[in-house]
Design a protein around this motif. Structure first.
Motif, PDB file in Angstrom:
ATOM      1  N   GLN A 206       0.826  -1.206   0.000  1.00 23.32           N
ATOM      2  CA  GLN A 206       0.000   0.000   0.000  1.00 23.32           C
ATOM      3  C   GLN A 206       0.868   1.268   0.000  1.00 23.32           C
ATOM      4  O   GLN A 206       0.514   2.272  -0.624  1.00 23.32           O
TER       5      GLN A 206
ATOM      6  N   TYR B 161       3.925   1.671  -1.353  1.00 28.50           N
ATOM      7  CA  TYR B 161       4.590   1.922  -2.629  1.00 28.50           C
ATOM      8  C   TYR B 161       3.623   1.930  -3.813  1.00 28.50           C
ATOM      9  O   TYR B 161       4.064   1.972  -4.956  1.00 28.50           O
ATOM     10  N   ARG B 162       2.328   1.911  -3.556  1.00 27.56           N
ATOM     11  CA  ARG B 162       1.354   2.153  -4.612  1.00 27.56           C
ATOM     12  C   ARG B 162       1.020   3.636  -4.747  1.00 27.56           C
ATOM     13  O   ARG B 162       0.258   4.020  -5.639  1.00 27.56           O
ATOM     14  N   GLN B 163       1.580   4.436  -3.882  1.00 26.16           N
ATOM     15  CA  GLN B 163       1.310   5.870  -3.911  1.00 26.16           C
ATOM     16  C   GLN B 163       2.061   6.521  -5.081  1.00 26.16           C
ATOM     17  O   GLN B 163       3.143   6.081  -5.473  1.00 26.16           O
ATOM     18  N   PRO B 164       1.491   7.592  -5.633  1.00 26.55           N
ATOM     19  CA  PRO B 164       2.156   8.266  -6.767  1.00 26.55           C
ATOM     20  C   PRO B 164       3.525   8.844  -6.420  1.00 26.55           C
ATOM     21  O   PRO B 164       4.384   8.955  -7.303  1.00 26.55           O
TER      22      PRO B 164
ATOM     23  N   LYS C  32       6.019   6.562  -7.484  1.00 25.25           N
ATOM     24  CA  LYS C  32       5.858   6.167  -8.888  1.00 25.25           C
ATOM     25  C   LYS C  32       5.079   4.862  -9.042  1.00 25.25           C
ATOM     26  O   LYS C  32       5.194   4.178 -10.069  1.00 25.25           O
ATOM     27  N   CYS C  33       4.324   4.481  -8.019  1.00 26.56           N
ATOM     28  CA  CYS C  33       3.468   3.292  -8.062  1.00 26.56           C
ATOM     29  C   CYS C  33       4.262   2.036  -8.454  1.00 26.56           C
ATOM     30  O   CYS C  33       3.796   1.188  -9.244  1.00 26.56           O
TER      31      CYS C  33
ATOM     32  N   THR D  38       3.020  -1.752  -8.332  1.00 30.62           N
ATOM     33  CA  THR D  38       2.188  -2.339  -9.376  1.00 30.62           C
ATOM     34  C   THR D  38       3.005  -2.917 -10.519  1.00 30.62           C
ATOM     35  O   THR D  38       2.437  -3.546 -11.427  1.00 30.62           O
TER      36      THR D  38
END
Length: 478
Positions: A451, A453-456, A459-460, A463
């Motif tokens: 959760q 490292y899914r933040q913008p 740089k996501c 995923t």
């Protein structure tokens, strides 16, 4: 002793001498430099120059033991230089200085000096003593270098006959400075045909310590072997907790570090402290969370500029533990670990290895840095990764991150192999395990890192995943 001197001493002890009496005694020429008349003398000398004021105190202010002012003697006396060593150095120094002896003014001579003596002469002699002291220190530095060189040559060659020719060269030319030696070795390594890029030669960051970086990381590689946690403490020591409980605790601590905006080094050190403590002490499951917050409190004090307080960690546990319990656990952990907190973690090596990976890029790749950090943090939750060295995990994270972003070329090159000290075949086991974590092959419910490292702002990168298995790289080598 004259009658005038006797009368002066009697009056000196019995009462105060008036100015008329002092003038009468001064005309007779028998007035010594005493504490009663020093005030008048200081006033006269101080009117001439400021230097006379400081020198006058040292000339006339003699203690009852007859010793001069200590601070003055320490700063100006050449004999206070350390003479620790052989008599040979002293004889050589005297020969180099010449036959002219060093002129020094003793305390007795200063005390007996007339009041109208030119103070500039005394100052000039003291300046000469200072200059001689500096020359003597330079001579001893040269001699110490010659002695060390003599011992080295005698030890390696067994003969001292070549010393006359070697020592004829100046000390600066015969003994290279450490930075010159390092730069020479790095330039030779960079200019070799191995394809290794020197990542320290053009470093403009002062905090990277580029001159000492190779020696620092060589020392860290040794330290990571000494400060390791046990890889089997769950099976051999712990009775009330399991590896899954540890994973839940670490996953919660990741959320806490993100809530308080702690630096990554704090999180890595927290997990390291927890594992080292559990390797030596059996703990109950109801106190496992207490160990976690106490370990993060310790790591925060060590790594953070503004560390959260004890009350913050009590609050984050919903006041499950009191402030006293957290402090007591903190003390217990520190005493068990003997306050050894300077330990290398995966993050320590990751900075160096990412810098090595960027050497082959014209422009630094920010996605590579985020993805390597993401893969490395995934290993914190997994108890099975304790059997791997932090440097091995860091190198494998860089390997898999490069492969995930670009599958057109092999992710490993001579520069990375040089600075990580691992070749591609040695990374196979860890890289395959990391790829399983990246794909979440075990469908783990601990998703705090994913959760995050899914933040913008990252740089996501959570995923991202490689469509091609990394196993094919190692099969081609086999």
């Amino acid at each position: 002793m004259s009658i005038v001197n006797v009368s002066f001493q009697v009056e000196d002890r019995s009462g105060r001498i008036t100015r008329a009496r002092a003038k009468e005694l001064s005309e007779s020429g028998d007035v010594p430099c005493s504490s009663k008349s020093s005030g008048v003398q200081k006033h006269i000398v101080r009117a001439n120059s400021k230097r006379v004021a400081s020198d006058d105190i040292n000339i006339c202010s003699i203690s009852s033991s007859g010793l001069p002012n200590k601070r003055r003697a320490v700063l100006k006396d050449v004999t206070n230089i350390s003479t620790k060593g052989s008599d040979k150095n002293c004889r050589n120094a005297s020969n180099i200085q010449g036959d002219k002896p060093t002129r020094r003014i003793s305390a007795k001579a200063k005390a007996n000096a007339p009041l109208n003596a030119p103070v500039e002469i005394l100052g000039a002699e003291e300046d000469e003593n200072t200059r001689l002291a500096e020359d003597l220190s330079k001579i001893r530095v040269v001699e110490s270098r010659e002695v060390s060189l003599r011992e080295t040559l005698c030890h390696t060659s067994g003969e001292c006959g070549v010393l006359d020719m070697v020592l004829s060269v100046s000390s600066e030319e015969s003994i290279p400075q450490p930075n010159e030696k390092y730069m020479a070795s790095e330039q030779s390594a960079a200019s070799s045909d191995t394809g290794v890029i020197d990542i320290d030669s053009n470093s403009k960051c002062l905090q990277s310590c580029s001159i000492y970086a190779p020696d620092i990381y060589d020392r860290i590689r040794v330290t990571e072997l000494d400060q390791r946690a046990s890889t089997t403490y769950m099976e051999q020591l712990q009775r009330d907790i399991t590896a899954d409980m540890r994973g839940i605790l670490v996953d919660w601590l990741i959320e806490v570090s993100d809530e308080y905006k702690l630096v990554p080094d704090t999180l890595y050190l927290t997990v390291n402290v927890i594992d080292r403590f559990l390797s030596r002490n059996c703990i109950e499951r109801k106190r496992l969370q207490l160990l976690g917050v106490a370990s993060m409190l310790i790591a925060s004090k060590y790594e953070e500029i503004c560390a959260p307080g004890v009350e913050d960690f009590c609050f984050i546990t919903d006041n499950t533990y009191t402030k006293r319990e957290v402090v007591e656990m903190e003390s217990k952990v520190l005493n068990l670990l003997h306050f050894r907190l300077s330990v290398p973690t995966t993050k320590t090596f990751l900075r160096r290895f990412i810098q090595s990976a960027h050497a082959s890029y014209k422009v630094p790749c920010i996605e590579l840095e985020f993805l390597a950090n993401y893969l490395a943090e995934l290993t914190l939750v997994e108890y099975s990764f304790l059997k791997f060295l932090p440097s091995l995990i860091a190198a494998s994270a860089v390997f898999l991150a490069r492969w995930t972003l670009d599958q057109s070329d092999h992710p490993w090159n001579p520069t990375l192999e040089h600075y990580t000290c691992y070749n591609a075949s040695e990374l196979k086991t860890v890289v395959l395990a990391l790829q399983d974590l990246q794909h979440n092959a075990s469908a783990s419910s601990l998703n705090a890192i994913r959760q995050k490292y899914r933040q913008p702002k990252f740089k996501c990168v959570a995923t991202l995943a490689s469509s091609r298995s990394v196993l094919s790289l190692f099969e081609e080598q086999d």
